[in-house]
Motif scaffolding. Structure first.
Motif, PDB file in Angstrom:
ATOM      1  N   ASP A   1      21.353   2.200   9.571  1.00 14.97           N
ATOM      2  CA  ASP A   1      19.737   2.557   9.671  1.00 14.97           C
ATOM      3  C   ASP A   1      19.628   4.050   9.348  1.00 14.97           C
ATOM      4  OD1 ASP A   1      21.236   3.310  11.854  1.00 14.97           O
ATOM      5  OD2 ASP A   1      19.502   3.611  13.166  1.00 14.97           O
TER       6      ASP A   1
ATOM      7  N   ARG B   1      28.401   9.906  11.045  1.00 12.87           N
ATOM      8  CA  ARG B   1      27.926   9.748  12.252  1.00 12.87           C
ATOM      9  C   ARG B   1      28.597   8.936  13.147  1.00 12.87           C
ATOM     10  NH1 ARG B   1      24.296  11.920   9.329  1.00 12.87           N
ATOM     11  NH2 ARG B   1      22.624  13.626  10.026  1.00 12.87           N
TER      12      ARG B   1
ATOM     13  N   HIS C   1      18.190  -0.941   7.170  1.00 11.49           N
ATOM     14  CA  HIS C   1      16.792  -0.360   7.002  1.00 11.49           C
ATOM     15  C   HIS C   1      17.170   1.366   6.641  1.00 11.49           C
ATOM     16  CE1 HIS C   1      12.806   0.732   7.681  1.00 11.49           C
ATOM     17  NE2 HIS C   1      12.221  -0.648   7.726  1.00 11.49           N
ATOM     18  N   LYS C   2      15.921   1.541   5.780  1.00 10.06           N
ATOM     19  CA  LYS C   2      16.040   3.076   5.521  1.00 10.06           C
ATOM     20  C   LYS C   2      15.666   4.202   6.667  1.00 10.06           C
ATOM     21  CE  LYS C   2      11.312   3.909   3.610  1.00 10.06           C
ATOM     22  NZ  LYS C   2      10.817   2.695   4.208  1.00 10.06           N
TER      23      LYS C   2
ATOM     24  N   GLY D   1      16.142   5.874  10.378  1.00 13.50           N
ATOM     25  CA  GLY D   1      16.913   5.850  11.384  1.00 13.50           C
ATOM     26  C   GLY D   1      16.321   5.442  12.851  1.00 13.50           C
ATOM     27  N   GLY D   2      16.920   4.617  13.531  1.00  7.80           N
ATOM     28  CA  GLY D   2      16.340   4.161  14.388  1.00  7.80           C
ATOM     29  C   GLY D   2      15.796   2.614  14.403  1.00  7.80           C
ATOM     30  N   ALA D   3      15.819   2.194  13.256  1.00  7.27           N
ATOM     31  CA  ALA D   3      15.302   0.826  12.853  1.00  7.27           C
ATOM     32  C   ALA D   3      15.782  -0.069  13.662  1.00  7.27           C
ATOM     33  CB  ALA D   3      15.092   0.527  11.326  1.00  7.27           C
TER      34      ALA D   3
ATOM     35  N   TYR E   1      17.420   0.163  16.545  1.00  5.64           N
ATOM     36  CA  TYR E   1      17.159   0.218  18.128  1.00  5.64           C
ATOM     37  C   TYR E   1      15.781  -0.139  18.312  1.00  5.64           C
ATOM     38  CZ  TYR E   1      16.751   2.696  22.224  1.00  5.64           C
ATOM     39  OH  TYR E   1      16.533   3.123  23.547  1.00  5.64           O
ATOM     40  N   PHE E   2      14.776   0.279  17.352  1.00  6.81           N
ATOM     41  CA  PHE E   2      13.449  -0.246  17.465  1.00  6.81           C
ATOM     42  C   PHE E   2      13.301  -1.849  17.692  1.00  6.81           C
ATOM     43  CE2 PHE E   2       9.414  -1.733  15.185  1.00  6.81           C
ATOM     44  CZ  PHE E   2       8.519  -1.148  15.724  1.00  6.81           C
TER      45      PHE E   2
ATOM     46  N   PRO F   1       9.684   2.365  13.486  1.00  2.00           N
ATOM     47  CA  PRO F   1      10.677   3.082  13.586  1.00  2.00           C
ATOM     48  C   PRO F   1      10.058   4.569  13.365  1.00  2.00           C
ATOM     49  CG  PRO F   1      11.537   1.392  12.136  1.00  2.00           C
ATOM     50  CD  PRO F   1       9.798   0.997  12.431  1.00  2.00           C
ATOM     51  N   PHE F   2      10.844   5.523  14.136  1.00  2.00           N
ATOM     52  CA  PHE F   2      10.173   6.801  14.453  1.00  2.00           C
ATOM     53  C   PHE F   2       9.287   7.508  13.444  1.00  2.00           C
ATOM     54  CE2 PHE F   2      10.094  11.160  15.262  1.00  2.00           C
ATOM     55  CZ  PHE F   2       9.668  11.487  16.528  1.00  2.00           C
TER      56      PHE F   2
ATOM     57  N   LEU G   1       6.756  -4.379  10.279  1.00  2.54           N
ATOM     58  CA  LEU G   1       8.232  -4.902  10.945  1.00  2.54           C
ATOM     59  C   LEU G   1       7.982  -5.737  12.077  1.00  2.54           C
ATOM     60  CD1 LEU G   1      11.199  -4.412  10.167  1.00  2.54           C
ATOM     61  CD2 LEU G   1      11.212  -2.233  11.517  1.00  2.54           C
ATOM     62  N   ILE G   2       7.197  -5.275  12.793  1.00  4.28           N
ATOM     63  CA  ILE G   2       7.132  -6.092  13.965  1.00  4.28           C
ATOM     64  C   ILE G   2       6.656  -7.562  13.531  1.00  4.28           C
ATOM     65  CG2 ILE G   2       5.272  -6.243  16.042  1.00  4.28           C
ATOM     66  CD1 ILE G   2       7.268  -4.696  16.992  1.00  4.28           C
TER      67      ILE G   2
ATOM     68  N   GLN H   1      19.879   7.646   8.250  1.00  3.87           N
ATOM     69  CA  GLN H   1      21.106   8.494   8.297  1.00  3.87           C
ATOM     70  C   GLN H   1      21.479   8.534   9.606  1.00  3.87           C
ATOM     71  OE1 GLN H   1      19.296  12.453   7.252  1.00  3.87           O
ATOM     72  NE2 GLN H   1      18.060  11.320   5.382  1.00  3.87           N
ATOM     73  N   HIS H   2      21.218   7.517  10.352  1.00  5.39           N
ATOM     74  CA  HIS H   2      21.638   7.392  11.909  1.00  5.39           C
ATOM     75  C   HIS H   2      23.027   6.833  12.028  1.00  5.39           C
ATOM     76  CE1 HIS H   2      21.028   5.515  16.072  1.00  5.39           C
ATOM     77  NE2 HIS H   2      21.669   6.903  16.100  1.00  5.39           N
TER      78      HIS H   2
ATOM     79  N   GLU I   1      27.455   5.767  19.517  1.00  8.94           N
ATOM     80  CA  GLU I   1      27.247   6.506  20.479  1.00  8.94           C
ATOM     81  C   GLU I   1      26.626   5.921  21.777  1.00  8.94           C
ATOM     82  OE1 GLU I   1      23.925   9.217  19.595  1.00  8.94           O
ATOM     83  OE2 GLU I   1      24.674  10.696  21.336  1.00  8.94           O
TER      84      GLU I   1
ATOM     85  N   MET J   1      21.999   7.564  25.546  1.00  5.86           N
ATOM     86  CA  MET J   1      21.154   6.498  25.012  1.00  5.86           C
ATOM     87  C   MET J   1      21.930   5.451  24.711  1.00  5.86           C
ATOM     88  SD  MET J   1      20.424   7.774  21.071  1.00  5.86           S
ATOM     89  CE  MET J   1      19.748   6.370  20.436  1.00  5.86           C
TER      90      MET J   1
ATOM     91  N   ASN K   1      15.959   7.870  22.288  1.00  7.50           N
ATOM     92  CA  ASN K   1      15.478   6.721  22.212  1.00  7.50           C
ATOM     93  C   ASN K   1      14.520   6.611  21.184  1.00  7.50           C
ATOM     94  OD1 ASN K   1      17.737   6.162  23.909  1.00  7.50           O
ATOM     95  ND2 ASN K   1      16.200   5.500  25.766  1.00  7.50           N
ATOM     96  N   TYR K   2      14.069   7.429  20.289  1.00  6.04           N
ATOM     97  CA  TYR K   2      13.227   7.234  19.252  1.00  6.04           C
ATOM     98  C   TYR K   2      11.961   7.361  19.642  1.00  6.04           C
ATOM     99  CZ  TYR K   2      17.124   7.044  16.158  1.00  6.04           C
ATOM    100  OH  TYR K   2      18.519   7.058  15.487  1.00  6.04           O
TER     101      TYR K   2
ATOM    102  N   LEU L   1       4.030   1.890  16.564  1.00  6.89           N
ATOM    103  CA  LEU L   1       4.767   0.719  16.846  1.00  6.89           C
ATOM    104  C   LEU L   1       5.561   0.446  15.369  1.00  6.89           C
ATOM    105  CD1 LEU L   1       5.363  -1.176  19.013  1.00  6.89           C
ATOM    106  CD2 LEU L   1       3.747  -2.835  18.131  1.00  6.89           C
TER     107      LEU L   1
ATOM    108  N   THR M   1      20.137  15.498  13.924  1.00  7.95           N
ATOM    109  CA  THR M   1      21.453  15.259  13.616  1.00  7.95           C
ATOM    110  C   THR M   1      21.770  13.937  14.336  1.00  7.95           C
ATOM    111  OG1 THR M   1      22.138  17.513  12.692  1.00  7.95           O
ATOM    112  CG2 THR M   1      23.707  16.169  13.288  1.00  7.95           C
ATOM    113  N   ARG M   2      21.825  14.001  15.478  1.00 10.43           N
ATOM    114  CA  ARG M   2      22.299  13.044  16.349  1.00 10.43           C
ATOM    115  C   ARG M   2      21.557  11.447  16.089  1.00 10.43           C
ATOM    116  NH1 ARG M   2      25.294  12.891  21.303  1.00 10.43           N
ATOM    117  NH2 ARG M   2      25.578  15.210  21.262  1.00 10.43           N
ATOM    118  N   LEU M   3      20.287  11.773  15.790  1.00 17.34           N
ATOM    119  CA  LEU M   3      19.145  10.542  15.306  1.00 17.34           C
ATOM    120  C   LEU M   3      19.361  10.170  14.277  1.00 17.34           C
ATOM    121  CD1 LEU M   3      16.232  11.284  18.053  1.00 17.34           C
ATOM    122  CD2 LEU M   3      18.296   9.793  18.468  1.00 17.34           C
ATOM    123  N   GLY M   4      19.910  11.088  13.220  1.00 20.91           N
ATOM    124  CA  GLY M   4      19.745  10.778  11.777  1.00 20.91           C
ATOM    125  C   GLY M   4      18.460  10.779  11.250  1.00 20.91           C
ATOM    126  N   LEU M   5      17.673  11.533  11.961  1.00 18.54           N
ATOM    127  CA  LEU M   5      16.139  11.735  11.416  1.00 18.54           C
ATOM    128  C   LEU M   5      15.989  13.183  10.617  1.00 18.54           C
ATOM    129  CD1 LEU M   5      14.308  10.615  14.563  1.00 18.54           C
ATOM    130  CD2 LEU M   5      14.637   9.115  12.405  1.00 18.54           C
TER     131      LEU M   5
END
Lengths: 324, 425
Positions: free
Chosen positions: A140, A181, A116-117, A119-121, A123-124, B317-318, A97-98, A142-143, A19, A1, B270-271, B315, B198-202
């Motif tokens: 982002d 991480r 952001h709180k 994870g993935g924010a 990336y999003f 974050p996950f 957010l968008i 815990q990511h 990563e 990814m 990729n969430y 739309l 764990t990897r994605l921090g979710l």
């Protein structure tokens, strides 16, 4: 990814996480940061690399240190900086957010630095932002916290000069730590000989071994012969969710003291992403002692953030050999 | 007398193990004959089903219609139309509408609007407790009289005493309880707990979030004697617990959502918020266990677990997105894909979406038996197509299968002997 981080030539477009980034890019960041360290030492601390660019610090979580170092880094590169501290309670009142992203885009900015709180924010945001805008992840959920990891690597490199022989222990609340991480990905990518995570079973996330680390539940065993100790901050909320009984017990078993550190390599360095909790995860004598490189980390933070900003947004100055 | 003949199709009726090229004759909304019709029969309408499969209309155990309460996501008309367009002739709707199906009035309203829509039939599930709060019992007896087919609480009931009484009272009303096994304290996360989380921090949801609830429910089922159906199992471990209970003779059945048979937590890389579902997509071993459970008969049915959402709901974050997949459009095609991948015959595969769910609901449907309601699905098994937002029938376009290639396309849906006109206003 994370391929979204690279442009078609394989250069950094966004900086979202460690990563998925290959070794040459990490080395490139370290080399670029090293070249900026000299600017830091000058009386006039400015380079014109990002002159005319606008950078927005978009912080959905409170932060002083990280935000300030990003701001300083941007200013030293001659960019204009705006700080948006968004209280999540007010942003939840309506604007998504968008929508916020598109509004800020309309102000003709060039880069968003995002914390952001979720994870993935980051990336999003990178997925949905206009193509000319660059995103840097300032943490982002815990990511990941990739600039923290790179400043940690810079610090380790300054003291140890080579990653290959190193044994590194990351100690504390691994479960909730984005720093852990990112550090793990950076250390394994740079080829450290062994990366360990040390903490109680309640704070070690499931399947972490598959990231290439060895898990230790005892601090004394986990620190044996290590060259680098990275202590993590313990949030006091962890007591409320029954992950730990008390600060005192945590310090007794997982706090870094002279006594425990004696099992590490005699030249081991001690790191901490800050802010430190004296007497919770680290004893004052260690934090202020000769093996502590905590303040060096803070100084490196500015150079690393300058490097990442310059590499993503600058016109490729200074020119580095390309990554892959 | 309205009459219809479906000619020369490959007729598959899993309930009677029929699979042969023959004719189906319908009169007065019911199946009149298979093969040769009575001598005095003449068909007003004929469908040439050559090279097509004719089977009972599909029965879907879980479809969120979103009405009343969330009409921006879907309506009874839009979603029963989407069901019918995809060969699904009966849908079961969970009680978590707004207002909740905890009074006869809401149950009747939903059925009345479904009848007016004239598309797929709707069987509401009654709330087990008032407002689904897990405190006071809903009027299960009166809700049954109002047409509810079973009871469900959707949200976890934490008070075990309430749960025990709800099961006993449902048993008293001869109602099946539909259970979604979720232990709420362990279910605060948004994806399966494992390397991916764990990897994605979710935050992760461990397997035990499901198995603890299954274990508790099985003991209470044994204690109260209620007939129970476990909805949307997600873990291999839960399947083996159900298997043991069935071996002991407990009256329990189970279903699995079609997406849990094909997707795992690895698909969340990729969430991808289209893969945000509850229960979460689990590990590869879980997927294998669920597939095995179906083949061995411990899981009885496949449901769509249809949950349409507007685009904005996905739309973010996950962790901040709504969970659920718009799945009516993919139930039959995924069922056919399952048959192909597992190399099982179509009779068995179609049984998971026709007579098996009918048995769970205790209704006379999902079969082509003489005198049963003439609810049928006719599809071309060799038609290749690609799922796109444009050809999705549901109002919700939230599917992780968008742009996937599928085989098998519905050409006619027949409900009560009438060819459903999907385009009618």
């Amino acid at each position: 990814m994370n391929n979204i981080q690279l442009d078609q030539q394989g250069r950094l477009k966004h900086f979202l996480g460690i990563e998925g980034l290959k070794r040459p890019i990490l080395i490139d960041i370290l080399n670029t940061a090293a070249s900026f360290l000299s600017i830091d030492a000058k009386a006039v601390k400015k380079a014109p690399i990002l002159r005319g660019k606008t950078i927005i610090n978009l912080f959905f979580e409170p932060s002083t240190r990280t935000r300030t170092t990003f701001e300083l880094a941007a200013k030293r590169l001659s960019a204009d900086v705006l700080n948006f501290n968004i209280d999540t309670s007010s942003s939840s009142k309506g604007e998504t957010l968008i929508d916020m992203l598109h509004n800020l885009e309309a102000m003709h900015c060039d880069m968003f630095i995002v914390r952001h709180k979720a994870g993935g924010a980051a990336y999003f945001m990178a997925q949905h932002v206009a193509p000319h805008i660059h995103i840097i992840n300032a943490g982002d959920g815990q990511h990941e916290h990739p600039t923290q990891a790179m400043l940690d690597m810079q610090t380790i490199y300054q003291y140890k000069k080579d990653f290959a022989p190193l044994q590194v222990a990351i100690v504390g609340d691994i479960l909730h730590s984005r720093v852990a991480r990112s550090d793990i990905h950076a250390l394994t990518t740079l080829g450290a000989s062994q990366v360990r995570v040390v903490g109680p079973k309640t704070l070690i996330p499931k399947g972490i071994e598959e990231l290439g680390v060895k898990v230790f539940n005892s601090l004394k065993t986990g620190l044996r012969d290590v060259d680098v100790v990275i202590m993590l901050r313990l949030q006091r909320e962890r007591m409320q969710s029954a992950l730990l009984p008390s600060v005192f017990e945590y310090f007794q078993y997982y706090g870094l003291t002279e006594d425990v550190l004696a099992v590490a390599h005699p030249e081991a360095i001690v790191m901490h992403p800050g802010p430190i909790n004296r007497g919770v995860e680290i004893d004052s004598t260690i934090a202020d002692g000769k093996r502590s490189v905590i303040l060096q980390q803070v100084s490196n933070g500015i150079a690393i953030r300058m490097a990442v900003m310059a590499m993503t947004l600058g016109s490729r100055i200074p020119e580095q050999k390309e990554g892959q | 007398m309205a009459t219809l003949s479906i000619l020369e199709g490959r007729v598959i009726d899993p309930a009677s193990n029929l699979d042969s090229v023959t004719n189906v004759h319908i009169a007065d909304g019911k199946i009149l004959a298979i093969g040769t019709p009575p001598t005095d029969f003449s068909a007003e309408q004929q469908i040439n089903a050559k090279n097509q499969i004719v089977c009972p209309g599909l029965i879907d155990l879980s479809v969120r219609l979103c009405e009343p309460g969330a009409e921006h996501k879907g309506t009874i008309l839009s979603e029963t139309r989407a069901a019918a367009a995809n060969g699904i002739t009966t849908v079961c709707c969970p009680p978590d509408t707004n207002p909740v199906i905890d009074t006869p009035a809401v149950a009747e309203l939903i059925q009345k609007r479904a009848t007016e829509a004239g598309m797929a039939k709707v069987l509401p599930l009654a709330a087990m407790t008032q407002a689904l709060k897990g405190e006071q019992l809903a009027e299960i007896g009166r809700l049954k009289e109002a047409g509810c087919i079973g009871v469900s609480n959707v949200l976890p009931i934490t008070n075990t005493q309430v749960l025990r009484h709800a099961y006993a009272y449902a048993a008293n009303c001869e109602m099946t309880v539909f259970l979604q096994p979720i232990e709420p304290w362990l279910s605060k996360g948004c994806i399966h707990e494992g390397t991916i989380s764990t990897r994605l921090g979710l935050s992760g949801i461990p397997e035990t979030a499901e198995t603890i609830a299954v274990a508790r429910d099985l003991l209470l089922i044994e204690m109260t004697g209620v007939r129970a159906h476990f909805c949307r199992l997600s873990t291999a471990r839960a399947v083996s617990m159900i298997k043991e209970a069935q071996a002991k003779g407990l009256p329990v059945t189970a279903d699995v959502s079609a997406h849990h048979l094909f997707l795992t937590d690895k698909d969340i890389k990729n969430y991808n918020s289209q893969c945000h579902v509850s229960p979460p997509l689990r590990s590869h071993d879980d997927k294998t266990g669920l597939r095995e459970g179906l083949l061995q008969g411990n899981i009885n049915a496949i449901s769509s677990d249809h949950q349409p959402h507007e685009a904005d709901a996905k739309l973010s974050p996950f962790a901040m997105t709504a969970s659920g997949i718009s799945a009516l459009d993919t139930l039959l095609p995924l069922c056919l894909r399952f048959a192909e991948e597992m190399q099982i015959d179509l009779t068995t595969a179609l049984g998971y979406v026709t007579h098996k769910p009918a048995q769970i609901l205790g209704i006379s449907a999902g079969t082509l038996a003489i005198d049963c309601p003439a609810d049928l699905c006719i599809f071309d098994p060799n038609s290749h197509w690609r799922l796109t937002p444009d050809n999705m029938q549901s109002l919700g376009h939230n599917s992780p299968f968008l742009n996937s290639e599928f085989k098998g396309k519905v050409s006619y849906t027949i409900i009560n002997g009438q060819i459903v006109d999907i385009d009618k206003e």
